[in-house]
Design an enzyme around this catalytic site. Sequence first.
Site, PDB file in Angstrom:
ATOM      1  N   LEU A 265      -1.139  -7.465 -16.224  1.00 26.65           N
ATOM      2  CA  LEU A 265      -1.142  -6.038 -15.918  1.00 26.65           C
ATOM      3  C   LEU A 265      -2.458  -5.733 -15.215  1.00 26.65           C
ATOM      4  O   LEU A 265      -3.500  -6.285 -15.580  1.00 26.65           O
ATOM      5  CB  LEU A 265      -1.024  -5.184 -17.193  1.00 26.65           C
ATOM      6  CG  LEU A 265       0.306  -5.206 -17.946  1.00 26.65           C
ATOM      7  CD1 LEU A 265       0.202  -4.357 -19.212  1.00 26.65           C
ATOM      8  CD2 LEU A 265       1.452  -4.709 -17.077  1.00 26.65           C
ATOM      9  N   ASP A 266      -2.411  -4.854 -14.225  1.00 25.49           N
ATOM     10  CA  ASP A 266      -3.629  -4.482 -13.508  1.00 25.49           C
ATOM     11  C   ASP A 266      -4.661  -3.860 -14.457  1.00 25.49           C
ATOM     12  O   ASP A 266      -4.312  -3.319 -15.508  1.00 25.49           O
ATOM     13  CB  ASP A 266      -3.317  -3.470 -12.402  1.00 25.49           C
ATOM     14  CG  ASP A 266      -2.537  -4.089 -11.249  1.00 25.49           C
ATOM     15  OD1 ASP A 266      -2.452  -5.328 -11.192  1.00 25.49           O
ATOM     16  OD2 ASP A 266      -2.014  -3.320 -10.424  1.00 25.49           O
ATOM     17  N   PHE A 267      -5.897  -3.920 -14.052  1.00 26.69           N
ATOM     18  CA  PHE A 267      -7.011  -3.318 -14.791  1.00 26.69           C
ATOM     19  C   PHE A 267      -6.710  -1.868 -15.177  1.00 26.69           C
ATOM     20  O   PHE A 267      -6.953  -1.443 -16.302  1.00 26.69           O
ATOM     21  CB  PHE A 267      -8.266  -3.385 -13.917  1.00 26.69           C
ATOM     22  CG  PHE A 267      -9.434  -2.592 -14.419  1.00 26.69           C
ATOM     23  CD1 PHE A 267     -10.211  -3.061 -15.466  1.00 26.69           C
ATOM     24  CD2 PHE A 267      -9.768  -1.373 -13.832  1.00 26.69           C
ATOM     25  CE1 PHE A 267     -11.310  -2.327 -15.928  1.00 26.69           C
ATOM     26  CE2 PHE A 267     -10.853  -0.632 -14.279  1.00 26.69           C
ATOM     27  CZ  PHE A 267     -11.619  -1.117 -15.344  1.00 26.69           C
TER      28      PHE A 267
ATOM     29  N   THR B  17      -3.734  -0.335 -15.308  1.00 29.91           N
ATOM     30  CA  THR B  17      -2.405  -0.114 -15.892  1.00 29.91           C
ATOM     31  C   THR B  17      -2.433  -0.336 -17.398  1.00 29.91           C
ATOM     32  O   THR B  17      -3.038  -1.292 -17.880  1.00 29.91           O
ATOM     33  CB  THR B  17      -1.384  -1.068 -15.248  1.00 29.91           C
ATOM     34  OG1 THR B  17      -1.407  -0.903 -13.834  1.00 29.91           O
ATOM     35  CG2 THR B  17       0.021  -0.793 -15.761  1.00 29.91           C
TER      36      THR B  17
END
Length: 304
Positions: free
Chosen positions: A68-70, A72
């Site tokens: 998961l993105d930073f 998100t």
Amino acid sequence: MTTEPASLESLRVLYQSDDYIVVDKHWDIRIDSKMWYEKQTVQAQLQHRFPHLADPSTYYGFRFCHQLDFSTSGALCVALNKAAAGRAYRCFKDRTVTKAYLSLIRGWVEQERQTLDFSIGKNSTEGKTHMMCIEGTEGCENPKPCQTELTVLEYGLYDGDPVTKVLLQPLTGRTHQLRVHCSAIGHPIVGDYTYSLRADDSPYRMMLHAYLLQIPLEPQHLLVVAGDPFVPTVDPKWLPQRSLRTLAATVEALLELRKAKEEEQREAGREEARRKQSKKQRIEQESEEQSRVCQEWLSEWAGD
């Protein structure tokens, strides 16, 4: 669900078994990092909460099944042993995992249901090499096919500006896929600092949340819901005005559709197996017949 920054103690566990832990990843926190100054990571939170479950044979101590993105938040699956990681990896590799994200996006989206179909590649433009871009834009390198299903849930205002609450289902898994696709249709995600070219910096976070995660493990599927952080009780700046459909009904329909597709695939697999078996039997019968004819010919020849 909170507007407070992450801490070592703020890890929220959604599911736990002997093989997996699913956590509700906080927004603005990395999953892991090799940088000594990165003190706040999911890996550090897990090490703090579950030191006895860390595997010293791995670099980070825990095996993260996906990313998961930073910025998100939401459901993040962690495998607790190598065999479990392998089983989950195969599901992600075969694209049998179902993921759905909640998001607030800028503007009011007119088309209530749509498939976003833009190939995505690496942005090679100077100063934007940390970004992705859609095929046809300047500097887009090696674009690959990419699809996202978008369903409108609600229309409303965020801090006085029109926004739409949507459910996003990625059918592929490209880097920054949801962020790039929403931006490509003119409805960037609220608080997406990167894809607003550093303009959207007033919200306390980027409004993208991994709401649902289903991994078709055997003998039982792993199904986890990470809750909805985009409600006025959590963030009073979000003011819903008109609801088109409920989140619960939308997710139920999504899962039913996925179940139907899986059954179709299983039936197709069974039909293929029957076809191969029939072909094998036909070849064996033909071989037996050829052998019988050959034996008769040899017997006649020997008799002559």
